[in-house]
Design a protein around this motif. Structure first.
Motif, mmCIF file in Angstrom:
data_model
loop_
_atom_site.group_PDB
_atom_site.id
_atom_site.type_symbol
_atom_site.label_atom_id
_atom_site.label_comp_id
_atom_site.label_asym_id
_atom_site.label_seq_id
_atom_site.Cartn_x
_atom_site.Cartn_y
_atom_site.Cartn_z
ATOM 1 N N VAL A 32 0.745 -1.265 0.115
ATOM 2 C CA VAL A 32 0.168 -0.258 0.083
ATOM 3 C C VAL A 32 0.869 1.127 0.022
ATOM 4 O O VAL A 32 1.946 1.051 0.444
ATOM 5 C CB VAL A 32 -0.956 -0.022 1.088
ATOM 6 C CG1 VAL A 32 -0.121 -0.029 2.529
ATOM 7 C CG2 VAL A 32 -1.864 1.261 1.386
ATOM 8 N N GLN A 33 0.293 2.361 -0.552
ATOM 9 C CA GLN A 33 1.350 3.509 -0.450
ATOM 10 C C GLN A 33 1.030 4.451 0.772
ATOM 11 O O GLN A 33 0.012 4.002 1.696
ATOM 12 C CB GLN A 33 0.637 4.445 -1.824
ATOM 13 C CG GLN A 33 1.056 4.098 -3.056
ATOM 14 C CD GLN A 33 0.588 5.010 -3.991
ATOM 15 O OE1 GLN A 33 -0.307 5.728 -3.905
ATOM 16 N NE2 GLN A 33 1.451 5.038 -5.258
ATOM 17 N N ALA A 34 2.028 4.980 1.272
ATOM 18 C CA ALA A 34 1.883 5.844 2.430
ATOM 19 C C ALA A 34 0.701 6.890 2.387
ATOM 20 O O ALA A 34 0.168 7.235 1.412
ATOM 21 C CB ALA A 34 3.085 6.580 2.302
ATOM 22 N N GLY A 35 0.086 6.642 3.584
ATOM 23 C CA GLY A 35 -1.382 7.501 3.684
ATOM 24 C C GLY A 35 -2.536 6.488 3.727
ATOM 25 O O GLY A 35 -3.482 6.909 3.797
ATOM 26 N N MET A 46 -5.518 -0.571 9.848
ATOM 27 C CA MET A 46 -4.430 0.357 9.932
ATOM 28 C C MET A 46 -4.839 1.571 8.974
ATOM 29 O O MET A 46 -4.698 1.200 7.778
ATOM 30 C CB MET A 46 -3.297 -0.619 9.336
ATOM 31 C CG MET A 46 -3.016 -1.684 10.162
ATOM 32 S SD MET A 46 -1.588 -2.690 10.181
ATOM 33 C CE MET A 46 -1.972 -3.345 8.175
ATOM 34 N N ASN A 47 -4.724 2.694 9.545
ATOM 35 C CA ASN A 47 -5.176 3.856 8.542
ATOM 36 C C ASN A 47 -3.806 4.685 8.642
ATOM 37 O O ASN A 47 -2.834 4.594 9.620
ATOM 38 C CB ASN A 47 -6.208 4.501 9.369
ATOM 39 C CG ASN A 47 -7.402 3.951 9.052
ATOM 40 O OD1 ASN A 47 -7.591 3.211 8.275
ATOM 41 N ND2 ASN A 47 -8.420 4.031 10.031
ATOM 42 N N SER A 48 -3.738 5.668 7.778
ATOM 43 C CA SER A 48 -2.409 6.601 7.630
ATOM 44 C C SER A 48 -1.082 5.799 7.685
ATOM 45 O O SER A 48 -0.375 6.261 8.518
ATOM 46 C CB SER A 48 -2.553 7.712 8.870
ATOM 47 O OG SER A 48 -3.763 8.357 8.929
ATOM 48 N N LEU A 49 -1.123 4.823 6.837
ATOM 49 C CA LEU A 49 0.242 4.183 7.146
ATOM 50 C C LEU A 49 1.482 4.857 6.722
ATOM 51 O O LEU A 49 1.452 5.638 5.744
ATOM 52 C CB LEU A 49 -0.076 2.795 6.194
ATOM 53 C CG LEU A 49 -0.997 1.734 6.936
ATOM 54 C CD1 LEU A 49 -1.417 0.822 5.946
ATOM 55 C CD2 LEU A 49 -0.032 0.877 7.671
ATOM 56 N N VAL A 74 3.216 -6.569 5.362
ATOM 57 C CA VAL A 74 2.670 -5.543 5.085
ATOM 58 C C VAL A 74 3.830 -4.495 4.601
ATOM 59 O O VAL A 74 4.888 -4.633 5.283
ATOM 60 C CB VAL A 74 1.951 -4.839 6.423
ATOM 61 C CG1 VAL A 74 1.706 -3.380 6.011
ATOM 62 C CG2 VAL A 74 0.736 -5.422 6.815
ATOM 63 N N THR A 75 3.833 -3.927 3.466
ATOM 64 C CA THR A 75 4.896 -3.212 2.745
ATOM 65 C C THR A 75 4.210 -1.830 2.500
ATOM 66 O O THR A 75 3.144 -1.637 1.630
ATOM 67 C CB THR A 75 5.344 -3.725 1.570
ATOM 68 O OG1 THR A 75 5.926 -5.067 1.892
ATOM 69 C CG2 THR A 75 6.352 -2.829 1.074
ATOM 70 N N VAL A 76 4.688 -0.737 3.076
ATOM 71 C CA VAL A 76 4.140 0.600 2.614
ATOM 72 C C VAL A 76 5.121 1.264 1.941
ATOM 73 O O VAL A 76 6.357 1.483 2.368
ATOM 74 C CB VAL A 76 3.754 1.353 4.096
ATOM 75 C CG1 VAL A 76 3.159 2.719 3.773
ATOM 76 C CG2 VAL A 76 3.159 0.563 5.020
ATOM 77 N N SER A 77 4.897 1.872 1.045
ATOM 78 C CA SER A 77 5.840 2.510 -0.272
ATOM 79 C C SER A 77 5.626 4.069 0.037
ATOM 80 O O SER A 77 4.497 4.612 0.423
ATOM 81 C CB SER A 77 5.406 2.067 -1.553
ATOM 82 O OG SER A 77 4.246 2.581 -2.115
ATOM 83 N N SER A 78 6.603 4.690 -0.063
ATOM 84 C CA SER A 78 6.666 6.119 0.015
ATOM 85 C C SER A 78 6.640 6.862 -1.146
ATOM 86 O O SER A 78 6.362 6.371 -2.517
ATOM 87 C CB SER A 78 8.181 6.371 0.482
ATOM 88 O OG SER A 78 9.181 6.010 -0.330
#
Length: 122
Positions: A12-15, A83-86, A118-122
């Protein structure tokens, strides 16, 4: 014996937001506290959140307060982690665990799931 199976991880993208699920089974899981932990590469395991199944009492790690919400569904025998605002720093393998209390979870945890990435991209 308690069995735990996680699902819902992904990229998921950041945010953005994700919801993780932890399906619980076994004769006594309703007597336990179910928690989420995470571990990033090269870092120690970190407590994320927990819910006491009997009354829904929740607790959270400082780094996720206000962004993550843990809940349980009695009918589905499932614990969720919304999970929000990742953030990129939320990237980790997330594990579901069960034990008699949050204290016991944090000091080892009796039962563990296999984890979900879980991977959060910037």
């Amino acid at each position: 014996q308690v069995q735990l199976v996680e699902s819902g991880g992904g990229l998921v993208q950041a945010g953005g937001s994700l919801r993780l699920s932890c399906a619980a089974s076994g004769r006594t899981f309703r007597s336990y506290t179910i928690g989420w932990f995470r571990q990033a590469p090269g870092k120690e395991r970190e407590f994320v959140a927990a819910v006491r199944w009997s009354d829904g009492l929740t607790s959270y790690g400082d780094s996720v307060k206000g962004r993550f919400t843990i809940s349980r569904d009695n009918a589905k025998n499932t614990v969720y982690l919304q999970m929000n605002s990742l953030k990129p720093e939320d990237t980790a393998v997330y594990y579901c665990a069960a034990d008699l209390s949050t204290v016991f979870l944090k000091t080892g945890g009796r039962y563990w799931g296999q984890g979900t990435q879980v991977t959060v991209s910037s």
